[in-house]
Design an enzyme around this catalytic site. Structure first.
Site, PDB file in Angstrom:
ATOM      1  N   GLU A  39      -6.344  -2.437  -3.133  1.00  0.00           N
ATOM      2  CA  GLU A  39      -7.656  -2.549  -2.119  1.00  0.00           C
ATOM      3  C   GLU A  39      -8.927  -3.111  -2.895  1.00  0.00           C
ATOM      4  O   GLU A  39      -9.481  -3.830  -2.295  1.00  0.00           O
ATOM      5  CB  GLU A  39      -7.906  -0.882  -1.965  1.00  0.00           C
ATOM      6  CG  GLU A  39      -6.869  -0.138  -1.070  1.00  0.00           C
ATOM      7  CD  GLU A  39      -6.920  -0.801   0.386  1.00  0.00           C
ATOM      8  OE1 GLU A  39      -7.774  -1.614   0.877  1.00  0.00           O
ATOM      9  OE2 GLU A  39      -6.017  -0.484   0.928  1.00  0.00           O
ATOM     10  N   GLY A  83     -11.566 -14.904  -7.079  1.00  0.00           N
ATOM     11  CA  GLY A  83     -12.765 -14.895  -6.726  1.00  0.00           C
ATOM     12  C   GLY A  83     -13.685 -13.705  -6.614  1.00  0.00           C
ATOM     13  O   GLY A  83     -12.951 -12.797  -7.260  1.00  0.00           O
ATOM     14  N   TYR A 122     -15.254   2.561   1.537  1.00  0.00           N
ATOM     15  CA  TYR A 122     -13.930   2.211   2.293  1.00  0.00           C
ATOM     16  C   TYR A 122     -12.982   2.355   1.199  1.00  0.00           C
ATOM     17  O   TYR A 122     -11.825   2.920   1.539  1.00  0.00           O
ATOM     18  CB  TYR A 122     -14.076   0.803   2.648  1.00  0.00           C
ATOM     19  CG  TYR A 122     -12.504   0.165   2.918  1.00  0.00           C
ATOM     20  CD1 TYR A 122     -12.094   0.485   4.356  1.00  0.00           C
ATOM     21  CD2 TYR A 122     -11.713  -0.692   1.939  1.00  0.00           C
ATOM     22  CE1 TYR A 122     -10.503   0.129   4.336  1.00  0.00           C
ATOM     23  CE2 TYR A 122     -10.498  -0.969   2.120  1.00  0.00           C
ATOM     24  CZ  TYR A 122      -9.989  -0.563   3.365  1.00  0.00           C
ATOM     25  OH  TYR A 122      -8.717  -0.850   3.621  1.00  0.00           O
ATOM     26  N   ASP A 140     -12.656  -0.628   7.427  1.00  0.00           N
ATOM     27  CA  ASP A 140     -13.075  -2.032   6.804  1.00  0.00           C
ATOM     28  C   ASP A 140     -13.516  -3.103   8.091  1.00  0.00           C
ATOM     29  O   ASP A 140     -13.319  -2.606   9.166  1.00  0.00           O
ATOM     30  CB  ASP A 140     -11.918  -2.624   5.871  1.00  0.00           C
ATOM     31  CG  ASP A 140     -10.672  -2.701   6.662  1.00  0.00           C
ATOM     32  OD1 ASP A 140     -10.726  -2.581   7.923  1.00  0.00           O
ATOM     33  OD2 ASP A 140      -9.840  -3.626   6.187  1.00  0.00           O
ATOM     34  N   CYS A 202       0.301  -5.261  21.801  1.00  0.00           N
ATOM     35  CA  CYS A 202      -0.208  -4.326  21.224  1.00  0.00           C
ATOM     36  C   CYS A 202       0.130  -2.774  21.722  1.00  0.00           C
ATOM     37  O   CYS A 202       0.113  -2.691  22.916  1.00  0.00           O
ATOM     38  CB  CYS A 202      -1.814  -4.466  21.541  1.00  0.00           C
ATOM     39  SG  CYS A 202      -2.851  -3.222  20.839  1.00  0.00           S
TER      40      CYS A 202
END
Ligand code: SF4
Length: 348
Positions: A39, A83, A122, A140, A202
């Site tokens: 995470e 990063g 989160y 998130d 979906c």
């Protein structure tokens, strides 16, 4: 979301969930260490980019005790390229806090998790739900998008966050919150994508207000963005006898703790322009110029400076911006070696 919709989502997840290196086998619960590590890596970074880093981290540091014992520089170098380096610094601090304050066991409560370095709302909810099966609501960017579409939330982001959170809370089941959180993440990344959502595939389409309205991409509604400022900078490639001068950046601030080229002239030399690179950070865009020189004597350099062999520059763990600059430095050297190159006899 009505109970039927939650159930439809969980049924879809049971069959179609993504196979990810940090996820446990069917029926097992993922170890807290793996949930936490994945995470943190996934904050602001794609799954495809994270996978090889996750695998190399767990191979090298298989548990939180091993990570807590790692050298700072070693871990920062292993993180290079992912990063947002504050995450790596927090990763070390968090691992050490778990070992020192919690006997090497991640706490199960969201409130206790949030007290650890680098764990926000989160990540705490994701660990509590996925690793410990607690009812926790992990929201998130992916989940924000799914929820805002399902309910056609008209308030623009970021003002809509409390409303979206309350809606996400209302749809989270009491049992199976971990699977539900992961199902929402998978739906957001595989089906309900920012552009061209695959509504035809979906599982919650019958309950989706944005689909019923006919323009799902309209959501989430966003407030207009302020322009990103543009900054200019200069870095220096100083070379002596096949080695280039690197400095360790201060622990706090942009790219803190990483090795990089100096940004102040490290010695008097005949500096040559070697081009520039563009790089975009979260809050600003940067154009950095590279100036190169060769020197006959090794300057001391600032505190913590080291001379790094040029042919092994790829192993220095430079952050992306400086890796791009290194490519410019290497091109400058090549040019100097060629018979028509401009850098013949510039040693000072
Ligand atoms: Fe997203 Fe379309 Fe599914 Fe609605 S129906 S949740 S917009 S993919």
């Amino acid at each position: 979301m009505p109970v039927d919709a939650s159930e439809a989502l969980l049924c879809w997840y049971a069959v179609d969930k993504r196979r990810l290196p940090w996820r446990a086998e069917e029926g097992a619960r993922t170890e807290p260490y793996r949930v936490w590590l994945s995470e943190v890596m996934l904050q602001q970074t794609t799954v495809a980019a994270v996978k090889p880093y996750f695998e190399s981290f767990v191979a090298r540091w298989p548990n939180v005790e091993a990570l807590a014992a790692a050298e700072d520089g070693e871990l920062m170098a292993a993180w290079a390229g992912l990063g947002y380096y504050a995450r790596a610094r927090n990763l070390i601090a968090c691992a050490r806090a778990v070992v020192a304050e919690h006997d090497g066991q991640f706490p199960e409560e969201e409130a206790a998790l949030r007290k650890l370095p680098g764990i926000g709302a989160y990540t705490a909810a994701a660990i509590a739900a996925i690793a410990f099966g607690r009812r926790a609501v992990a929201v998130d960017g992916n989940v924000e998008r799914v929820v805002s579409r399902l309910h056609a939330v008209k308030t623009p982001l970021p003002a809509a966050r409390p409303e979206i959170r309350a809606l996400a809370d209302a749809m989270t089941p009491d049992a199976g919150a971990g699977d539900f959180a992961q199902a929402m993440m998978d739906l957001g990344s595989a089906i309900c994508t920012p552009r061209n959502p695959a509504c035809g595939r979906c599982p919650v389409r019958p309950w989706c207000a944005a689909f019923a309205e006919g323009d799902p991409e309209h959501y989430p509604v966003k407030a207009p963005k302020a322009a990103r400022p543009h900054r200019l900078g200069t870095a220096f490639w100083l070379e002596q006898d096949g080695a280039v001068l690197l400095v360790r950046r201060p622990a706090k601030g942009l790219l803190g703790g990483m090795l990089a080229f100096p940004e102040a002239e490290p010695a008097a030399a005949r500096w040559e322009e070697a081009g520039s690179v563009d790089h975009v950070f979260t809050h600003f865009a940067l154009t950095m110029q590279l100036r190169c020189a060769e020197t006959a004597q090794r300057a001391e350099g600032p505190e913590g400076a080291i001379w790094w062999p040029v042919e092994r520059i790829g192993e220095a763990g430079l952050p992306t911006l400086f890796a791009k600059l290194a490519a410019r430095g290497l091109a400058w050297r090549e040019k100097g070696k060629s018979p028509g190159g401009v850098r013949q006899g510039v040693l000072v």
